[in-house]
Every structure is written in C-alpha cells, then in structure tokens.
Design a protein around this motif. Structure first.
Motif, PDB file in Angstrom:
ATOM      1  N   GLN A 198       8.195   1.715 -20.133  1.00  0.00           N
ATOM      2  CA  GLN A 198       7.244   2.708 -20.638  1.00  0.00           C
ATOM      3  C   GLN A 198       7.827   4.115 -20.548  1.00  0.00           C
ATOM      4  OE1 GLN A 198       3.635   2.985 -18.380  1.00  0.00           O
ATOM      5  NE2 GLN A 198       2.469   3.863 -20.076  1.00  0.00           N
ATOM      6  N   ARG A 199       8.470   4.406 -19.409  1.00  0.00           N
ATOM      7  CA  ARG A 199       9.072   5.729 -19.260  1.00  0.00           C
ATOM      8  C   ARG A 199      10.169   5.957 -20.305  1.00  0.00           C
ATOM      9  NH1 ARG A 199      13.371   7.898 -17.598  1.00  0.00           N
ATOM     10  NH2 ARG A 199      14.275   5.875 -17.085  1.00  0.00           N
ATOM     11  N   ARG A 200      11.002   4.917 -20.502  1.00  0.00           N
ATOM     12  CA  ARG A 200      12.054   5.035 -21.496  1.00  0.00           C
ATOM     13  C   ARG A 200      11.480   5.144 -22.906  1.00  0.00           C
ATOM     14  NH1 ARG A 200      14.649   1.169 -19.686  1.00  0.00           N
ATOM     15  NH2 ARG A 200      13.842  -0.465 -21.063  1.00  0.00           N
ATOM     16  N   PHE A 201      10.385   4.387 -23.134  1.00  0.00           N
ATOM     17  CA  PHE A 201       9.739   4.421 -24.445  1.00  0.00           C
ATOM     18  C   PHE A 201       9.198   5.822 -24.733  1.00  0.00           C
ATOM     19  CE2 PHE A 201       6.133   3.850 -27.289  1.00  0.00           C
ATOM     20  CZ  PHE A 201       6.668   3.041 -28.276  1.00  0.00           C
ATOM     21  N   VAL A 202       8.524   6.410 -23.744  1.00  0.00           N
ATOM     22  CA  VAL A 202       7.980   7.764 -23.942  1.00  0.00           C
ATOM     23  C   VAL A 202       9.108   8.768 -24.144  1.00  0.00           C
ATOM     24  CG1 VAL A 202       6.692   9.617 -22.808  1.00  0.00           C
ATOM     25  CG2 VAL A 202       5.866   7.267 -22.672  1.00  0.00           C
ATOM     26  N   GLY A 203      10.172   8.616 -23.340  1.00  0.00           N
ATOM     27  CA  GLY A 203      11.292   9.536 -23.505  1.00  0.00           C
ATOM     28  C   GLY A 203      11.955   9.413 -24.867  1.00  0.00           C
ATOM     29  N   ASP A 204      12.182   8.166 -25.303  1.00  0.00           N
ATOM     30  CA  ASP A 204      12.810   7.968 -26.614  1.00  0.00           C
ATOM     31  C   ASP A 204      11.914   8.459 -27.736  1.00  0.00           C
ATOM     32  OD1 ASP A 204      15.009   6.853 -25.426  1.00  0.00           O
ATOM     33  OD2 ASP A 204      14.314   4.785 -25.649  1.00  0.00           O
ATOM     34  N   ALA A 205      10.597   8.182 -27.619  1.00  0.00           N
ATOM     35  CA  ALA A 205       9.680   8.648 -28.657  1.00  0.00           C
ATOM     36  C   ALA A 205       9.660  10.164 -28.715  1.00  0.00           C
ATOM     37  CB  ALA A 205       8.280   8.098 -28.396  1.00  0.00           C
ATOM     38  N   SER A 206       9.639  10.789 -27.553  1.00  0.00           N
ATOM     39  CA  SER A 206       9.651  12.263 -27.533  1.00  0.00           C
ATOM     40  C   SER A 206      10.924  12.801 -28.158  1.00  0.00           C
ATOM     41  CB  SER A 206       9.522  12.759 -26.089  1.00  0.00           C
ATOM     42  OG  SER A 206       8.328  12.283 -25.502  1.00  0.00           O
ATOM     43  N   HIS A 207      12.036  12.146 -27.838  1.00  0.00           N
ATOM     44  CA  HIS A 207      13.316  12.596 -28.397  1.00  0.00           C
ATOM     45  C   HIS A 207      13.341  12.437 -29.920  1.00  0.00           C
ATOM     46  CE1 HIS A 207      17.628  13.322 -28.656  1.00  0.00           C
ATOM     47  NE2 HIS A 207      17.728  12.224 -29.384  1.00  0.00           N
ATOM     48  N   ASP A 210       8.273 -10.568  -7.213  1.00  0.00           N
ATOM     49  CA  ASP A 210       8.428 -10.788  -8.656  1.00  0.00           C
ATOM     50  C   ASP A 210       7.478  -9.898  -9.450  1.00  0.00           C
ATOM     51  OD1 ASP A 210      10.348 -12.668  -8.123  1.00  0.00           O
ATOM     52  OD2 ASP A 210       8.989 -14.389  -8.311  1.00  0.00           O
ATOM     53  N   MET A 211       6.245  -9.779  -8.953  1.00  0.00           N
ATOM     54  CA  MET A 211       5.285  -8.915  -9.634  1.00  0.00           C
ATOM     55  C   MET A 211       5.739  -7.457  -9.603  1.00  0.00           C
ATOM     56  SD  MET A 211       1.330  -8.067  -8.683  1.00  0.00           S
ATOM     57  CE  MET A 211       1.937  -6.958  -7.400  1.00  0.00           C
ATOM     58  N   LEU A 212       6.237  -7.014  -8.445  1.00  0.00           N
ATOM     59  CA  LEU A 212       6.735  -5.632  -8.354  1.00  0.00           C
ATOM     60  C   LEU A 212       7.918  -5.413  -9.289  1.00  0.00           C
ATOM     61  CD1 LEU A 212       6.529  -5.061  -4.488  1.00  0.00           C
ATOM     62  CD2 LEU A 212       5.139  -3.954  -6.245  1.00  0.00           C
ATOM     63  N   ALA A 213       8.762  -6.442  -9.420  1.00  0.00           N
ATOM     64  CA  ALA A 213       9.889  -6.309 -10.351  1.00  0.00           C
ATOM     65  C   ALA A 213       9.388  -6.178 -11.784  1.00  0.00           C
ATOM     66  CB  ALA A 213      10.815  -7.523 -10.212  1.00  0.00           C
ATOM     67  N   ARG A 214       8.351  -6.961 -12.139  1.00  0.00           N
ATOM     68  CA  ARG A 214       7.799  -6.847 -13.492  1.00  0.00           C
ATOM     69  C   ARG A 214       7.130  -5.491 -13.697  1.00  0.00           C
ATOM     70  NH1 ARG A 214       6.213 -12.185 -12.268  1.00  0.00           N
ATOM     71  NH2 ARG A 214       4.066 -11.503 -11.852  1.00  0.00           N
ATOM     72  N   VAL A 215       6.416  -5.022 -12.665  1.00  0.00           N
ATOM     73  CA  VAL A 215       5.780  -3.705 -12.782  1.00  0.00           C
ATOM     74  C   VAL A 215       6.843  -2.617 -12.921  1.00  0.00           C
ATOM     75  CG1 VAL A 215       4.392  -2.005 -11.549  1.00  0.00           C
ATOM     76  CG2 VAL A 215       3.690  -4.397 -11.568  1.00  0.00           C
ATOM     77  N   ALA A 260       0.822  -1.201   0.000  1.00  0.00           N
ATOM     78  CA  ALA A 260       0.000   0.000   0.000  1.00  0.00           C
ATOM     79  C   ALA A 260       0.860   1.257   0.000  1.00  0.00           C
ATOM     80  CB  ALA A 260      -0.930  -0.002   1.206  1.00  0.00           C
ATOM     81  N   GLY A 261       2.056   1.172   0.580  1.00  0.00           N
ATOM     82  CA  GLY A 261       2.926   2.342   0.642  1.00  0.00           C
ATOM     83  C   GLY A 261       3.820   2.523  -0.570  1.00  0.00           C
ATOM     84  N   ILE A 262       3.793   1.557  -1.499  1.00  0.00           N
ATOM     85  CA  ILE A 262       4.638   1.661  -2.682  1.00  0.00           C
ATOM     86  C   ILE A 262       3.898   2.461  -3.734  1.00  0.00           C
ATOM     87  CG2 ILE A 262       5.750   0.393  -4.555  1.00  0.00           C
ATOM     88  CD1 ILE A 262       6.204  -1.903  -2.625  1.00  0.00           C
ATOM     89  N   GLY A 263       4.455   3.581  -4.137  1.00  0.00           N
ATOM     90  CA  GLY A 263       3.861   4.410  -5.172  1.00  0.00           C
ATOM     91  C   GLY A 263       4.604   4.279  -6.485  1.00  0.00           C
ATOM     92  N   ALA A 264       4.183   5.083  -7.445  1.00  0.00           N
ATOM     93  CA  ALA A 264       4.800   5.027  -8.773  1.00  0.00           C
ATOM     94  C   ALA A 264       6.272   5.409  -8.732  1.00  0.00           C
ATOM     95  CB  ALA A 264       4.045   5.934  -9.736  1.00  0.00           C
ATOM     96  N   THR A 265       6.659   6.191  -7.712  1.00  0.00           N
ATOM     97  CA  THR A 265       8.061   6.621  -7.629  1.00  0.00           C
ATOM     98  C   THR A 265       8.906   5.693  -6.764  1.00  0.00           C
ATOM     99  OG1 THR A 265       7.514   8.062  -5.755  1.00  0.00           O
ATOM    100  CG2 THR A 265       7.407   9.028  -7.972  1.00  0.00           C
ATOM    101  N   GLY A 266       8.267   4.678  -6.150  1.00  0.00           N
ATOM    102  CA  GLY A 266       9.011   3.780  -5.279  1.00  0.00           C
ATOM    103  C   GLY A 266       8.885   2.326  -5.675  1.00  0.00           C
ATOM    104  N   LEU A 267       8.845   2.064  -6.970  1.00  0.00           N
ATOM    105  CA  LEU A 267       8.663   0.691  -7.441  1.00  0.00           C
ATOM    106  C   LEU A 267       9.884  -0.183  -7.176  1.00  0.00           C
ATOM    107  CD1 LEU A 267       6.831   1.329 -10.846  1.00  0.00           C
ATOM    108  CD2 LEU A 267       5.862   0.502  -8.696  1.00  0.00           C
ATOM    109  N   ALA A 290       9.888  -3.011 -14.105  1.00  0.00           N
ATOM    110  CA  ALA A 290      10.492  -3.114 -15.436  1.00  0.00           C
ATOM    111  C   ALA A 290       9.568  -2.544 -16.499  1.00  0.00           C
ATOM    112  CB  ALA A 290      10.816  -4.574 -15.741  1.00  0.00           C
ATOM    113  N   GLY A 291       8.252  -2.851 -16.380  1.00  0.00           N
ATOM    114  CA  GLY A 291       7.309  -2.306 -17.347  1.00  0.00           C
ATOM    115  C   GLY A 291       7.201  -0.803 -17.253  1.00  0.00           C
ATOM    116  N   HIS A 292       7.184  -0.287 -16.021  1.00  0.00           N
ATOM    117  CA  HIS A 292       7.118   1.164 -15.847  1.00  0.00           C
ATOM    118  C   HIS A 292       8.376   1.836 -16.400  1.00  0.00           C
ATOM    119  CE1 HIS A 292       5.962   4.951 -13.919  1.00  0.00           C
ATOM    120  NE2 HIS A 292       7.197   5.052 -13.483  1.00  0.00           N
ATOM    121  N   GLU A 293       9.520   1.212 -16.123  1.00  0.00           N
ATOM    122  CA  GLU A 293      10.767   1.776 -16.640  1.00  0.00           C
ATOM    123  C   GLU A 293      10.808   1.719 -18.157  1.00  0.00           C
ATOM    124  OE1 GLU A 293      14.444   3.547 -16.806  1.00  0.00           O
ATOM    125  OE2 GLU A 293      13.017   3.399 -15.145  1.00  0.00           O
TER     126      GLU A 293
END
Length: 465
Positions: free
Chosen positions: A242-251, A230-235, A201-208, A237-240
C-alpha cells in the motif's frame, strides 16, 4: 459481602482458576464413581468368598453324613476356623443334634424352610445379623437332617470400610493434585500466550517487521505463534504494498499535474500564450494522461476491495481482437497481422475489450516492426495470442510484469505514456472471468502474451442489482 459474591461467580474467574476447578470437578466425579464401583465389587467379592467357604464346609459334612451317622462325624468339621463361625446339624424336629458351639441352643434357620441347597441366608433373630448361612438338606442313614454353616461378614465389612477410608483420604489429595497441576500447566501455557499478546500489542505501524516469540514446544501455542507471525508478515507485505502503491501513484500523478500547473501559470501571467497549441499540445494530453491514470487506480482499488463487477453476456472475442488490430493498423508504423477464428465467451465486453487493448498497446510499444494477433479455440477454452518482434521479456520477469507500477525499462514511462498499471489491470480482468494470462516467447523473437478464457461457462461475478 457483595465483593465476595462477585468473586464466587465463575464468570469473574480467570482461565487458570476455571480450568483448575473444572479439572477438580471432573477428577472428583470420576474418583467418586470409581470408588463406589470398587467398594461395591470388593464387598461382593468378600461376601462371595465367605459364602463359598461356608458352602464348602457344609458340602463336606453332607458327604460324611451320607456314609455314616452324626456321631461319627470328625470333630474337625465343627471347628470355627477361618471364615466359618458356626456349624450346626439340625434334625427334622428342629433340634440341634451337633454344633460347633455347645452353648448355642437355637438353630440358625428353621429346618422346615430349607428344601434345597442355599447360601447367603440371614439367620433368625436369635443370632447375630452379621452371619451369613449356607444350608444343605441331607438324608443320612439315621434320618433326615439340615446342615447349617454360618460365616461372619463383619471382617469383610471392616475391610470395605478401611478401603473406603483410604479412598476418602486419598481422593481429595488426588483431586487437589489434579487441580494444582492443571493450574500450573495452564498458567505456563498462558505465559506464552501473554508474551504473544504483549508483543502484538507493542507492534505499531512502524514496527511491522517484528515477530512474536515461538515457544520451543511444538504444541498449539507454537502453532498460534507461527500463525500470528504469518499474519504479521501478510500485514507487513500489504502495508508495504500500500505504501509503495501510494508512492508510485503520487509519483505518476506529479508529472502531468506539474505540466498542467505550469501551463496554467503561464497562461495566467501571459494570457496571450493560451492558444490552441498550448491547450491541444500540452494541457489536454497531460490531463488525459492524468484521467487515465486515475481510472486505472480506481479500477485496481475496486478489484482489491470487492472484486471487479462484471456485467456478463455473450462476447465475440474475434470481433474484439479484430477491432484492436484494425485500430493499431490505422495508426501506421507497424505491420499488423491477424489469424482470427470465431470464438464466443461469456463475459463483460467493455472490460475484455480493455484487456485486449492493453495487451495490444503493450506489444505495439515494444515491437520493432510487427505485431501478430491470434484468436482460436482450444477445447473448452478460448485463446488470444498477441506476439511482437521486440526484445522480449526475460523469464525471471514474466510474472513480475503483472504487478502494479512495474516497468522493465526505467526510461519508458514518458516515451510510451505507460504508468505500469496496464498489465496489472489485464490480470485482474482475466482473473475475474475465470481465465489466466501468461507470457511466452514469440516465434518472432519478442514476447507472446497468452490469454486463456473459459468458453460457454459463466465464471464472472453476477450483475449488481
């Protein structure tokens, strides 16, 4: 009162209370059944011993009577000792000729009802109902008699009652102990679950990168914690990704968008500069580059969401490979060789054409002078090989190049127009067709891309309605 009724509903109890009540009811039911069975067996066993003792005494008297008269019987056979309470010898007329107690005037049983050896019989109403009688008819030298030996069942009943009382006292204690142990054990397990819940419950988007605690005990709770991590690691990795994908696409979109914006601003401030050279040499190429990048992004997004939608049919791989080789040969600057055999597969022709085009364009971008396109059949698969004589791809990077926005040469984006999405799209298209794409070393020293597709088997997703 309403609150008490609400609390008494099992649906309002916590897991600890429900588990404890369930354990108590289960243990109580098992103890009740076990106690009933045990007391029944104990009672039967004691009565069987009582009947055996009475029958043994009666058999001893019968043996003596067959050799002599009633008067000659030893007095010890009439002693009321042990489990034997009353001994009587009754003649055919119902008279007691000898007994363990001279005061008894009524026979234990009517001798006329005894025709064969028996035991466990109830005496007549003139005697105590707790007596159990063993009867033996016998023909002695001086006449016919019936030997009656009675045992008192009251001691056996008292023993059964004492054991029942002990069970009645100890049973609730065992039930209470089972309920308490279950309550404590479930509570201890739930503490670990609560720690996992509160941490999640205390893990947010910035503390994955945080993980839940794993209990020391290697039980189901520990496996739950490991699965959650394991699920948190997958989340993460997916969040990272996605973030990298958005950054690369923007670039990637920033550069063509900046060029087009600068050209439009120049045309706004100096309309006379908006000529065919500016439009054809700057704006249209950058717009086309931006359009192609957006299409690639949409293709990969569709593949991530639901998989690529394929409209399948017969596809001649040799024709597709020949077209790509001819187009590359027409551009000039490279020697293009082909070794193509007729091979037909089931697939989506436009998407397979795009995959081949991306592979051929990648080879052309890195070749020094030669590109070789080969198509042949290998058993149940079709093979498409694209070789170049360029610098090749290191073994450590051969799987990585199929990732998104991956470039092995940092300065090659503007030189080749590549966005780092072409090979990722190839991998998605080939996978959707049930095939695989790998990289080997080319005989000419460069890279060899190998596309392997099934022949004659439809592995594609069905057409959309």
């Amino acid at each position: 009162m309403n609150r008490i009724r609400e609390w008494l509903r099992p649906s309002h109890w916590g897991l600890r209370i429900r588990s404890a009540v369930a354990a108590a009811l289960t243990v109580g039911a098992v103890l009740l059944l076990a106690a009933a069975a045990m007391l029944g067996l104990l009672n039967r066993s004691l009565l069987r011993e009582l009947d055996a003792a009475a029958g043994t005494r009666a058999d001893s008297i019968v043996n003596e009577l067959t050799r002599g008269s009633v008067a000659e019987l030893p007095g010890s056979l009439f002693d009321a000792t042990g489990q034997v309470a009353v001994v009587q010898i009754v003649d055919a007329r119902g008279r007691i000729v000898r007994a363990s107690d001279a005061k008894t005037s009524a026979p234990l049983l009517d001798p006329n009802t005894v025709t064969e050896p028996a035991h466990g019989l109830r005496p007549t109403s003139a005697h105590d109902k707790d007596l159990r009688v063993a009867a033996r008819p016998v023909v002695a030298p001086d006449g016919r008699y019936v030997v009656l030996v009675a045992g008192d069942s009251e001691p056996a009943e008292r023993a059964v009652k004492r054991v029942g009382a002990l069970v009645a006292v100890g049973g609730p204690l065992v039930v209470a102990a089972a309920a308490l142990a279950t309550y404590l054990l479930v509570g201890r397990s739930l503490r670990s679950v609560e720690e996992i819940r509160s941490r999640v419950a205390g893990i947010g988007a910035t503390g994955l990168s945080e993980r839940v605690p794993v209990p020391v005990a290697r039980d189901e709770i520990a496996r739950l914690a490991e699965t959650m991590n394991d699920m948190l690691a997958r989340v993460e990795a997916g969040h990272e990704a996605q973030r990298r994908f958005v950054g690369d696409a923007s670039h990637e979109l920033r550069s063509p968008l900046a060029v087009v914006t600068a050209a439009l601003e120049l045309a706004r401030d100096r309309p006379e500069t908006l000529d065919a050279e500016l439009i054809g040499g700057t704006m249209l190429p950058e717009t086309e580059r931006m359009r192609q990048l957006i299409e690639d992004l949409l293709t990969l997004a569709a593949a991530d969401e639901n998989g690529l939608e394929l409209r399948t049919g017969d596809v001649d791989l040799d024709d597709l490979a020949g077209e790509q080789a001819a187009a590359l040969r027409a551009r000039g600057g490279l020697t293009v060789r082909t070794d193509i055999e007729p091979v037909r597969v089931q697939g989506d022709q436009p998407k397979l054409a795009r995959a081949l085009r991306n592979i051929v364009e990648n080879a052309a971008a890195h070749a020094r002078s030669t590109v070789v396109v080969t198509v042949r059949r290998d058993g149940a698969h079709a093979l498409v090989l694209v070789d170049d004589d360029g610098p090749g791809i290191p073994v450590a990077d051969r799987a990585r190049v199929f990732g998104r926005f991956v470039r092995l040469e940092a300065d090659r984006a503007r030189a080749t127009g590549g966005s780092g999405l072409g090979l990722a799209i190839v991998a998605e298209i080939v996978a959707a067709h049930g095939g695989s794409v790998t990289i080997d070393e080319s005989p000419w020293g460069g890279a060899r891309f190998v596309i392997r597709l099934p022949v004659g088997i439809d592995h594609a997703i069905p057409d959309a309605p």
